[in-house]
Scaffold this motif. Structure first.
Motif, PDB file in Angstrom:
ATOM      1  N   UNK A 107     -12.014   9.548  -8.145  1.00 57.90           N
ATOM      2  CA  UNK A 107     -11.686   9.125  -6.783  1.00 57.90           C
ATOM      3  C   UNK A 107     -10.525   9.975  -6.260  1.00 57.90           C
ATOM      4  N   UNK A 108     -10.716  10.563  -5.099  1.00 59.87           N
ATOM      5  CA  UNK A 108      -9.645  11.316  -4.453  1.00 59.87           C
ATOM      6  C   UNK A 108      -9.135  10.507  -3.267  1.00 59.87           C
ATOM      7  N   UNK A 109      -7.845  10.182  -3.307  1.00 56.42           N
ATOM      8  CA  UNK A 109      -7.227   9.377  -2.255  1.00 56.42           C
ATOM      9  C   UNK A 109      -6.625  10.312  -1.210  1.00 56.42           C
ATOM     10  N   UNK A 110      -6.890   9.993   0.045  1.00 57.48           N
ATOM     11  CA  UNK A 110      -6.467  10.880   1.130  1.00 57.48           C
ATOM     12  C   UNK A 110      -5.940  10.017   2.262  1.00 57.48           C
ATOM     13  N   UNK A 111      -4.616   9.993   2.422  1.00 61.06           N
ATOM     14  CA  UNK A 111      -4.003   9.183   3.471  1.00 61.06           C
ATOM     15  C   UNK A 111      -4.125   9.919   4.803  1.00 61.06           C
ATOM     16  N   UNK A 112      -4.506   9.195   5.835  1.00 66.69           N
ATOM     17  CA  UNK A 112      -4.768   9.803   7.137  1.00 66.69           C
ATOM     18  C   UNK A 112      -3.520   9.770   8.010  1.00 66.69           C
ATOM     19  N   UNK A 113      -2.945  10.953   8.213  1.00 66.11           N
ATOM     20  CA  UNK A 113      -1.698  11.107   8.961  1.00 66.11           C
ATOM     21  C   UNK A 113      -1.978  11.841  10.268  1.00 66.11           C
ATOM     22  N   UNK A 114      -1.613  11.227  11.366  1.00 65.53           N
ATOM     23  CA  UNK A 114      -1.909  11.770  12.693  1.00 65.53           C
ATOM     24  C   UNK A 114      -1.326  13.174  12.867  1.00 65.53           C
ATOM     25  N   UNK A 115      -2.209  14.108  13.236  1.00 63.05           N
ATOM     26  CA  UNK A 115      -1.837  15.493  13.543  1.00 63.05           C
ATOM     27  C   UNK A 115      -1.168  16.217  12.367  1.00 63.05           C
ATOM     28  N   UNK A 116      -1.388  15.713  11.153  1.00 64.70           N
ATOM     29  CA  UNK A 116      -0.803  16.343   9.968  1.00 64.70           C
ATOM     30  C   UNK A 116      -1.890  16.881   9.046  1.00 64.70           C
ATOM     31  N   UNK A 117      -2.850  16.010   8.685  1.00 66.34           N
ATOM     32  CA  UNK A 117      -3.882  16.407   7.722  1.00 66.34           C
ATOM     33  C   UNK A 117      -5.264  15.888   8.101  1.00 66.34           C
ATOM     34  N   UNK A 152      -6.080   4.754   5.844  1.00 75.12           N
ATOM     35  CA  UNK A 152      -5.243   4.739   7.055  1.00 75.12           C
ATOM     36  C   UNK A 152      -3.780   4.554   6.658  1.00 75.12           C
ATOM     37  N   UNK A 153      -2.913   5.390   7.199  1.00 76.54           N
ATOM     38  CA  UNK A 153      -1.493   5.319   6.851  1.00 76.54           C
ATOM     39  C   UNK A 153      -0.938   3.945   7.189  1.00 76.54           C
ATOM     40  N   UNK A 154      -0.247   3.354   6.219  1.00 79.51           N
ATOM     41  CA  UNK A 154       0.364   2.048   6.409  1.00 79.51           C
ATOM     42  C   UNK A 154       1.849   2.228   6.716  1.00 79.51           C
ATOM     43  N   UNK A 155       2.272   1.864   7.910  1.00 79.49           N
ATOM     44  CA  UNK A 155       3.657   2.137   8.320  1.00 79.49           C
ATOM     45  C   UNK A 155       4.672   1.297   7.563  1.00 79.49           C
ATOM     46  N   UNK A 156       5.882   1.809   7.488  1.00 79.60           N
ATOM     47  CA  UNK A 156       7.017   1.087   6.927  1.00 79.60           C
ATOM     48  C   UNK A 156       8.252   1.535   7.700  1.00 79.60           C
ATOM     49  N   UNK A 157       9.326   0.732   7.693  1.00 78.06           N
ATOM     50  CA  UNK A 157      10.497   1.042   8.516  1.00 78.06           C
ATOM     51  C   UNK A 157      11.055   2.433   8.221  1.00 78.06           C
ATOM     52  N   UNK A 158      11.182   3.248   9.257  1.00 76.06           N
ATOM     53  CA  UNK A 158      11.726   4.580   9.107  1.00 76.06           C
ATOM     54  C   UNK A 158      10.725   5.636   8.683  1.00 76.06           C
ATOM     55  N   UNK A 159       9.444   5.274   8.605  1.00 71.98           N
ATOM     56  CA  UNK A 159       8.421   6.236   8.178  1.00 71.98           C
ATOM     57  C   UNK A 159       8.329   7.395   9.157  1.00 71.98           C
ATOM     58  N   UNK A 160       8.177   8.643   8.663  1.00 71.25           N
ATOM     59  CA  UNK A 160       8.147   9.816   9.547  1.00 71.25           C
ATOM     60  C   UNK A 160       6.758  10.145  10.080  1.00 71.25           C
TER      61      UNK A 160
END
Length: 382
Positions: free
Chosen positions: A280-290, A314-322
């Protein structure tokens, strides 16, 4: 300068705890405590093993096939104890997050996700904190405290089985069917304890979870990947997230040490890999990054010849995430390219976001203070 010895087990006080021990450890302890020869020690260990790991029993007096005198002796010298669950949160989607206290100032999180795998998956931690500093991961912002022992890993499973009321083990209608080492820490930096824990969890006379339902996720500790497959026969997941070295260097800094070409070679040589045991290859989806179409096509090229499936997260946000999460339309477009190339590419539905239990959101406050103390301070400030 003082350095942290991650191989050192935490100091224990009080009676020795059988929960989390291997068969050999239980037999050795019994032989020493009661003067039993090897054969009798193994027999008693088998009895205890079934009570502890199949029935989930914590009271020696209830272990009825052990002589009363032996039970009394066990109760005087030993315990079968769970770690303290200092917080239990339940999401609107049924996901459960547990904050587990392992010792003074040391806590980890694990997460039970219903309706994943055959029935439900438990995401366990292998370290307190993490050294990898992946920029999209909240856990990566927490300094590494230490490795977990194999017993501490196993006891996460046992504590959750208590909460799910899932004893005895081995029931056909079990709710906990899969284990994923995707919690806090890099499992392959603690492989000895992870492998030992998998031996306990998969034993057919105890918790009895199939090794094919145990998945170990790594960010790419290439030198340990082959040993993981040889020693555990666990399913492998790769925290990939990029298709080229410059971007992966930024997102997953360990890539600077073990670049993508080396990682992919280790995947091709992973013991037992094939269509029935895909990586399994995990690939987090980051807007305008990858998340561009070009990167989807490059991912197809990169995985050519590797039996694989791709989890789009789908990227899961957390406080201060870039970062921001890619739009749903963009994620579906990315998935469509992978699907047309013949790859299973499910989009992982975010689970437990409301309680910060989703992928990449786990973090305890063990470095500075116990999380429970921090909560009390916040409540007092309101």
């Amino acid at each position: 300068m003082a350095t942290l010895d991650l191989s050192k087990s935490p100091e224990t006080t009080g009676p020795l705890n059988f929960a989390g021990m291997t068969r050999g450890e239980i037999a050795g302890v019994l032989g020493e405590a009661f003067g039993l020869d090897e054969k009798k020690a193994k027999m008693r260990a088998t009895q205890l093993w079934r009570w502890i790991y199949h029935y989930g029993q914590t009271d020696f007096s209830a272990m009825t096939d052990i002589a009363k005198e032996m039970r009394a002796g066990l109760a005087e010298r030993f315990v079968v104890a769970r770690p303290e669950v200092t917080e239990r949160l339940v999401s609107v989607d049924g996901t459960r997050k547990y904050l587990i206290r392992l010792g003074p100032g040391v806590e980890v999180e694990c997460v039970f996700i219903p309706d994943v795998g055959r029935a439900g998956a438990l995401c366990v931690s292998s370290q307190v904190g993490c050294t990898l500093a992946c920029t999209f991961c909240h856990t990566g912002t927490q300094k590494l405290v230490r490795n977990l022992t194999s017993a501490e890993i196993v006891n996460q499973v046992m504590a959750v089985k208590d909460d799910l009321e899932e004893w005895p083990s081995g029931k056909e209608d079990r709710r906990l069917s899969n284990i994923v080492f995707m919690g806090m820490g890099e499992p392959l930096y603690n492989l000895d304890n992870v492998a030992k824990a998998i031996d306990v969890i998969s034993d057919g006379d105890g918790i009895s979870l199939s090794r094919r339902r145990i998945t170990v996720s790594t960010s790419g500790v290439v030198p340990e990947m082959h040993r993981l497959g040889e020693e555990t026969a666990a399913m492998l997941a790769i925290s990939l997230h990029a298709t080229n070295d410059p971007l992966r260097n930024e997102l997953v800094p360990i890539n600077r040490k073990y670049p993508i070409a080396e990682l992919m070679e280790a995947c091709r040589n992973y013991p037992g890999v094939g269509n029935a045991r895909r990586i399994t290859f995990e690939y987090v989806m980051l807007k305008d990054v990858n998340d561009s179409d070009a990167e989807a096509r490059e991912l197809v090229r990169l995985l050519k010849g590797v039996p694989a499936k791709i989890n789009l997260i789908p990227f899961n946000p957390w406080p201060g995430a870039p970062y921001e999460c890619s739009s749903w339309e963009r994620i579906e477009g990315f998935a469509d390219i992978l699907s047309r190339a013949g790859y299973a590419s499910p989009i992982r539905t975010p689970r437990g976001r409301d309680i910060f239990a989703a992928c990449g959101q786990l973090k305890s406050e063990s470095v500075k203070k116990r999380a429970s103390e921090a909560r009390k301070e916040r409540m007092g400030a309101v």
